[in-house]
Structure formats: structure tokens, C-alpha cells
Scaffold this active site. Structure first.
Site, PDB file in Angstrom:
ATOM      1  N   CYS A  45       0.840  -1.213   0.000  1.00  0.00           N
ATOM      2  CA  CYS A  45       0.000   0.000   0.000  1.00  0.00           C
ATOM      3  C   CYS A  45       0.866   1.250   0.000  1.00  0.00           C
ATOM      4  O   CYS A  45       0.531   2.253  -0.647  1.00  0.00           O
ATOM      5  CB  CYS A  45      -0.901   0.025   1.226  1.00  0.00           C
ATOM      6  SG  CYS A  45      -2.110  -1.288   1.268  1.00  0.00           S
TER       7      CYS A  45
HETATM    8  C1  BEZ Z   1       0.582  -4.570   1.813  1.00  0.00           C
HETATM    9  O1  BEZ Z   1       0.027  -3.553   1.473  1.00  0.00           O
HETATM   10  O2  BEZ Z   1       1.786  -4.707   1.739  1.00  0.00           O
HETATM   11  C2  BEZ Z   1      -0.224  -5.743   2.342  1.00  0.00           C
HETATM   12  C3  BEZ Z   1      -1.401  -5.512   3.013  1.00  0.00           C
HETATM   13  C4  BEZ Z   1      -2.113  -6.583   3.518  1.00  0.00           C
HETATM   14  C5  BEZ Z   1      -1.637  -7.866   3.297  1.00  0.00           C
HETATM   15  C6  BEZ Z   1      -0.460  -8.075   2.593  1.00  0.00           C
HETATM   16  C7  BEZ Z   1       0.264  -7.005   2.121  1.00  0.00           C
END
Ligand code: BEZ
Length: 212
Positions: A45
Site C-alpha cells: 500500500c
Molecule cells: C501490503 O500492502 O503490503 C499488504 C497488506 C495486507 C496484506 C499483505 C500485504
């Protein structure tokens, strides 16, 4: 609730990192790209939101604005923004909605319980100036979005709204398009496509991109 193409995008009022947003009013006369993020302070994200900040101008050229949502609150988003800006060398120059009550996530069906029953998946909703949902793409938490693809879809939607064409596989700006099968009148075709067309099959007629 599941949203289908052509539906009116659910309206909502929500707090964001840029203050209260009344969604339809915020969209105004342009396009909106609404994106859900599983969680604050997560790696993928962080890279996505940095990328959105860097391409704000690309959205603006297309009369579009992006906004993000996750089920965290605005206070948490505001703390996270510092990390995004530091690590991605980008400005978070767009709103991130606080949705700890899951109002937006539920209205848009962003939680897919068989994938994860508390976090949103990575959804993208393309919403036009009439507030209609025109395209949707859904990715799992483990796959960061391809923003070139998001801009490409926006280009296709805007082009095909304006001309009687559809865009073929892997189309990008400047590539040939296909003439919509419903257009059959030869005079009308000549008028609409003065650069001509090549009929590979009666139903597969390629023409240069009309506005190039
Ligand atoms: C991420 O944004 O890195 C992420 C968020 C939830 C689960 C796995 C990765």
C-alpha cells in the site's frame, strides 16, 4: 452489496486526510478513481499511494482525481502519510478516506470475506462525471496495482465514449482501434472514419485512433 457496471456509484460522506468528503459533490464534473487499500503501514500500500501521488498530473490531464480508502481512521492515515512521503519521494496530494466503520467498504463490496474478512481487497472503481461505475478491477492484497493499466483503462473509456470504436487487446494511446460492430452504414463509416479502415473480417475492422 455488489456493484455492477453502469450502476450509480454509492454516494457517501466521510472524513478524510483532506477534510470531510461528500463523494458525488467531490467528483464534480470529472472522473473519479476510488481505490481501496487493505491496511495502513503495510508495504505494498505504501508503494501504491506513493505512485498515485506521483501521477496526479496524469489523472488531471484526463479530468480525473484519485482517492483512497482503507478501514483505518484518519488519524492513522495522517501518521502513515509521513512514511509514504519519506520512502517513496512522493507527495500524498490526494485524500485518503477514514473508514473504520466500513461504510464505504460495505457500500462498494470491498471486503471479500473468503479472501479476508476484515481487510479490504485492492479494488479500483472508475466513476464517470455522471457518477456511473464504468469499470472495476480487483486485486488481492499481495498484488500491487499497475497504474499504467489504470490510466490505460481511463483512456479507453474516454475514447470509446467519444467515438464509435472499442479498443483491442493491449491497446494504448495511438494504436489502431476497432470500429464497433453495430456501425454498418458505409456512408456513416466514411464520415466517422475519414482515415479509412481495414476489414480483416466483416466484424473486425481496424481504424487509426480517430482523435490522433
Ligand atoms: C501490503 O500492502 O503490503 C499488504 C497488506 C495486507 C496484506 C499483505 C500485504
Amino acid at each position: 452489496m455488489s456493484i455492477r457496471l453502469g450502476d450509480t456509484a454509492p454516494d457517501f460522506t466521510a472524513d478524510s486526510t483532506e477534510g470531510t468528503i461528500r463523494f458525488h459533490e467531490w467528483i464534480g464534473d470529472g472522473w473519479a478513481i476510488l481505490m481501496s487499500h487493505p491496511k495502513d503501514f503495510t508495504p505494498v500500500c505504501t508503494t501504491e499511494l506513493g505512485t498515485v501521488g506521483k501521477i496526479k498530473q496524469e489523472f488531471a490531464k484526463r479530468n480525473a482525481k484519485a482517492l483512497a480508502v482503507s478501514v483505518d481512521d484518519v488519524a492513522s492515515h495522517k501518521k502513515w502519510v509521513g512514511d509514504i512521503e519519506d520512502t517513496q519521494s512522493a507527495k500524498v496530494n490526494f485524500p485518503i478516506l477514514g473508514d473504520e466503520g466500513r461504510k464505504v467498504a460495505d457500500a462498494y463490496g470491498m471486503i471479500h470475506p473468503n479472501a479476508n474478512d476484515t481487510l479490504t481487497v485492492r479494488s479500483v472503481f472508475f466513476i464517470d462525471p455522471k457518477k456511473k461505475v464504468r469499470a472495476m478491477i480487483t486485486y488481492p492484497a499481495s498484488t500491487g496495482r499497475n497504474f499504467d493499466e489504470i490510466l490505460r483503462v481511463l483512456d479507453s473509456l474516454q475514447l470509446t465514449d467519444q467515438y464509435a470504436v472499442a479498443t483491442p487487446a493491449n491497446w494504448k494511446q495511438g494504436d489502431d482501434c476497432v470500429i464497433v460492430p453495430s456501425l454498418q452504414d458505409p456512408d456513416e463509416i466514411k464520415k466517422r472514419f475519414p482515415k479509412g479502415f481495414k476489414a480483416l473480417r466483416p466484424y473486425l475492422r481496424m481504424t487509426p485512433q480517430p482523435n490522433r
